[in-house]
Write an enzyme that holds these catalytic residues in place. Structure first.
Site, PDB file in Angstrom:
ATOM      1  N   SER A   1       3.341  -2.506  10.291  1.00 39.40           N
ATOM      2  CA  SER A   1       4.796  -2.502  10.480  1.00 39.40           C
ATOM      3  C   SER A   1       5.466  -3.811  10.061  1.00 39.40           C
ATOM      4  CB  SER A   1       5.158  -2.151  11.932  1.00 39.40           C
ATOM      5  OG  SER A   1       4.711  -0.848  12.250  1.00 39.40           O
TER       6      SER A   1
ATOM      7  N   LYS B   1       0.129   4.239  -0.228  1.00 39.03           N
ATOM      8  CA  LYS B   1      -0.512   5.407   0.406  1.00 39.03           C
ATOM      9  C   LYS B   1      -0.274   6.659  -0.438  1.00 39.03           C
ATOM     10  CE  LYS B   1      -0.294   3.117   4.829  1.00 39.03           C
ATOM     11  NZ  LYS B   1      -0.193   3.176   6.276  1.00 39.03           N
TER      12      LYS B   1
ATOM     13  N   HIS C   1      -9.473   0.672   4.742  1.00 43.45           N
ATOM     14  CA  HIS C   1      -8.222   0.859   5.482  1.00 43.45           C
ATOM     15  C   HIS C   1      -8.497   1.755   6.686  1.00 43.45           C
ATOM     16  CE1 HIS C   1      -4.220   2.261   6.514  1.00 43.45           C
ATOM     17  NE2 HIS C   1      -3.781   1.162   5.940  1.00 43.45           N
TER      18      HIS C   1
ATOM     19  N   GLU D   1      -5.404  -5.554  10.490  1.00 49.17           N
ATOM     20  CA  GLU D   1      -4.435  -4.488  10.712  1.00 49.17           C
ATOM     21  C   GLU D   1      -4.741  -3.757  12.018  1.00 49.17           C
ATOM     22  OE1 GLU D   1      -2.367  -3.204   6.845  1.00 49.17           O
ATOM     23  OE2 GLU D   1      -4.075  -1.906   7.174  1.00 49.17           O
TER      24      GLU D   1
ATOM     25  N   GLU E   1      -7.015   4.181   7.891  1.00 46.50           N
ATOM     26  CA  GLU E   1      -6.872   5.630   7.621  1.00 46.50           C
ATOM     27  C   GLU E   1      -8.127   6.172   6.955  1.00 46.50           C
ATOM     28  OE1 GLU E   1      -3.068   5.342   5.652  1.00 46.50           O
ATOM     29  OE2 GLU E   1      -2.214   4.706   7.571  1.00 46.50           O
TER      30      GLU E   1
ATOM     31  N   ASN F   1       0.864  -1.179   0.000  1.00 45.26           N
ATOM     32  CA  ASN F   1       0.000   0.000   0.000  1.00 45.26           C
ATOM     33  C   ASN F   1       0.903   1.232   0.000  1.00 45.26           C
ATOM     34  OD1 ASN F   1      -1.773   2.058   0.560  1.00 45.26           O
ATOM     35  ND2 ASN F   1      -2.372   1.308   2.582  1.00 45.26           N
TER      36      ASN F   1
ATOM     37  N   GLY G   1       2.347   1.870  10.880  1.00 44.07           N
ATOM     38  CA  GLY G   1       3.278   2.993  10.782  1.00 44.07           C
ATOM     39  C   GLY G   1       3.989   3.333  12.082  1.00 44.07           C
TER      40      GLY G   1
END
Ligand code: PGA
Length: 256
Positions: free
Chosen positions: A215, A14, A97, A169, A99, A12, A175
């Site tokens: 991560s 991003k 996702h 996730e 985010e 991904n 991250g």
């Protein structure tokens, strides 16, 4: 992972990479990702999809979107339709996702509509679920994940369920450099599989690929992939450099 399910490594990107940088990364991956390993897919920003498609055409690496709208077309400023992704040769799309959920207000209902539209257009949705740190500390992980899975697949048939990919996730691992313990990732991926079995049936659930994301690094991938319910990885930070993403995609060669 089980030998019955082909491992899947997804990147991904991003909101990273200009068109020129995307071409360069796609080309480097084309050279470095070994053939005959897991299925590999990259999800560049929409602005670079056309270029990445040109670079990866005829290679073993697939490409997909990071998000999409569920309508076929219309007055939806800023959105991308499923048919626009397939027009560019996409075969996957990331849906829900964390985010998108936390920063852009994407609801479980929207995730369900997007995933269904993806399937209807021949795209494989990679549906992301996972708890926040607050939820984990309040012992709500299992409940949050089960409800997200149930709502994402609300009203679906077993035939539809069979075509999706899930990604567990944990939000606190994304991250942050904090990888979820492989045993715990496997436990939650197993919980997702049990939920799929209840929504559809055991044989369908046993065929669905469930990825771990958060991560993921070249140093952690082999241990994660050794777990029975973890069928692949959704990689963020480590997919932005060809060497680290190729090392993850080639984990079987490294592990040998
Ligand atoms: P990360 O991101 O690998 O940088 O933690 C994973 C993701 O957001 O899919």
């Amino acid at each position: 992972m089980s030998t019955a399910r082909r491992p899947l490594i997804a990147g991904n990107w991003k909101m990273h990479k200009t068109v020129a940088e995307a071409r360069q990364l796609a080309n480097a991956l084309r050279a470095k990702v070994a053939a005959g390993g897991p299925e590999v897919v990259v999800c560049p920003p929409a602005t670079a999809l056309f270029a990445v498609a040109e670079e990866l055409k005829g290679s073993a690496i697939a490409w997909g979107g990071q998000n999409m709208d569920w309508h076929a077309k219309g007055a939806f400023t800023g959105e991308i339709a499923p048919g626009m992704l397939t027009d560019l040769g996409c075969t996957f799309v990331i849906v829900g996702h964390s985010e998108r959920r936390t920063l852009f207000g994407e609801t479980d209902e929207a995730v369900c509509q997007k995933a269904e539209a993806a399937l209807a257009n021949g795209l494989t949705p990679i549906i992301c679920v996972g708890e926040t740190l607050e939820q984990r500390e309040a012992a709500l992980t299992d409940n949050v994940v089960i409800v997200q899975v149930q709502r994402a697949l609300h009203g679906w048939t077993a035939e539809q369920v069979a075509k999706v990919v899930f990604a567990y996730e944990p939000v606190w691992a994304i991250g942050t450099g904090k990888t979820c313990e492989s045993q715990e990732a496997d436990r939650v991926c197993g919980l997702i599989r049990d939920t799929l079995a209840r929504l559809a049936d055991q044989a369908t659930a046993d065929g669905v690929r469930i990825l771990y994301g958060g991560s993921v690094k070249p140093e952690t991938i082999a241990e994660q992939m050794a777990k029975p319910h973890v069928d692949g990885a959704l990689v963020g930070g480590a997919c932005l450099e060809a060497d680290s993403f190729a090392a993850i995609a080639n984990y079987q060669a490294v592990a040998r």
